[in-house]
Scaffold this motif. Structure first.
Motif, PDB file in Angstrom:
ATOM      1  N   SER A  99      45.307  43.400  36.324  1.00  0.00           N
ATOM      2  CA  SER A  99      44.755  44.398  35.393  1.00  0.00           C
ATOM      3  C   SER A  99      45.752  44.667  34.273  1.00  0.00           C
ATOM      4  O   SER A  99      45.371  44.765  33.095  1.00  0.00           O
ATOM      5  N   GLY A 124      37.810  40.169  38.458  1.00  0.00           N
ATOM      6  CA  GLY A 124      37.503  41.602  38.516  1.00  0.00           C
ATOM      7  C   GLY A 124      36.068  42.052  38.360  1.00  0.00           C
ATOM      8  O   GLY A 124      35.737  43.163  38.785  1.00  0.00           O
ATOM      9  N   CYS A 136      36.791  40.046  44.054  1.00  0.00           N
ATOM     10  CA  CYS A 136      37.378  40.949  43.059  1.00  0.00           C
ATOM     11  C   CYS A 136      37.928  42.216  43.718  1.00  0.00           C
ATOM     12  O   CYS A 136      37.279  42.802  44.584  1.00  0.00           O
TER      13      CYS A 136
END
Ligand code: ZN
Length: 350
Positions: A99, A124, A136
């Protein structure tokens, strides 16, 4: 030498998310980096070091209890979020770095470069606010969209999701939100079962979810037709300040999971269309984040083709397998009509 205007995010720690015998394996990233090196492409790109996302940033879209649950499971050594989403000891930290890698790409694309591709894992777009699924853990692209809004004060973000699967998590996170336009083209019927044409958002977000489900077997002609007929007119009307791509290349014809017929050249074309949108609306700002793509030859060639488009690298890329015959199917035209009907009150596309 002037700095390239196209960046790539990569870190060896992305290999530490151990999944064993699994399609979403570290060999995917190893194969991508190997091809980028062998072809000389990597030298033409600006390397971006990923930072690790904080729990506060993950919390932009995920519940605190879910984040803590993932952390705890990894600390215990191993866990499962669903029957095919594996956690190993380091997965939590790697997911933070995934992220964070997309956020790092957002930073440089807003300050410096034109565009960037975050070569990250785990992917994700299936991750829901309180539940990881479909390989994910955290929804990297959704977190990056919120980060761009909070950190860089951007108002409108376009997410283009061309992964062969529908990004249920991303759709649900922004379903009532008019500031993030979610566009998905995906195989249907297929996992995870969401993404019908009449799922268009709710409340203020009505019209800000655009789904184009296609039957299996569609190729470059169908994908580019959908982009030209649906994505371009809506995106130009929306006027994004940043474009994020959920770049899963599992619509490639050689992919062992997806059933579509897109070629590496086709991904070059799709990237080119998104570039034209970004050039018209937001000074070319695009951040792509790796989602799916499971064939260890097709995926690297597809990523290289996208970077070739992003960076105007001028490479003549020939993927080493015979490409399928392709023409525009009437089924795609029909589906485009349905999408226009579903969206006609929201966008000038009839
Ligand atoms: Zn996928």
């Amino acid at each position: 030498m002037p700095m390239s205007r196209t960046g790539v995010v990569y870190h060896d720690d992305y290999l530490k998310h151990e999944t064993g015998e699994h399609p979403e394996q570290k060999e995917r990233l190893i194969a991508i980096m190997k091809l980028l090196k062998e072809t000389g492409a990597l030298k033409k790109l600006t390397r971006i070091a990923p930072k690790k996302a904080t729990t506060e940033q993950i919390g932009y879209v995920h519940d605190a209890s879910y984040i803590e649950n993932v952390r705890g499971l990894c600390q215990s050594g191993r866990g499962m979020l669903d029957s095919d989403t594996i956690l190993s000891q380091d997965s939590y930290e790697v997911a933070l770095l995934a992220s964070g890698g997309v956020m790092s790409a957002v930073d440089v694309v807003i300050d410096d470069l034109n565009n960037a591709f975050a070569l990250i894992r785990p992917p994700g777009h299936h991750a829901e606010a309180s539940q990881g699924m479909g390989f994910c853990i955290f929804n990297n692209v959704a977190i990056a969209a919120r980060y761009a809004q909070r950190q860089h004060k951007l108002k409108r973000i376009l997410i283009v999701d061309w992964d062969v699967h529908h990004g249920n998590g991303t759709q649900h996170i922004f379903y009532d939100d008019a500031s993030v336009l979610y566009f998905s083209i995906h195989q249907s019927p297929f996992y995870p079962g969401t993404g019908k044409t009449d799922e268009i958002g709710t409340g203020d977000g009505k019209g800000f979810t655009v789904n184009v489900p296609l039957p299996r077997g569609m190729g470059d002609a169908g994908y580019t037709y959908v982009f030209n007929e649906i994505l371009i007119p809506i995106a130009l009307e929306f006027r994004p300040e940043l474009v994020l791509i959920s770049a899963g290349q599992d619509a490639h014809f050689a992919d062992p999971i997806g059933g579509m017929n897109v070629t590496a050249k086709g991904f070059d074309q799709l990237a080119g269309i998104v570039k034209s949108i970004a050039n018209s609306t937001c000074e070319g700002r695009i951040v792509a984040a790796l989602e799916g793509g499971y064939d260890l030859t097709a995926l690297p060639y597809s990523v290289l083709s996208i970077l070739n488009s992003f960076g105007d690298l001028g490479m003549d890329i020939k993927e080493p397998m015979a490409t399928p015959k392709d023409e525009l199917s009437g089924q795609v035209r029909e589906r485009v009509k349905e999408v226009k009907e579903a969206q006609k009150e929201c966008w000038p596309i009839s």
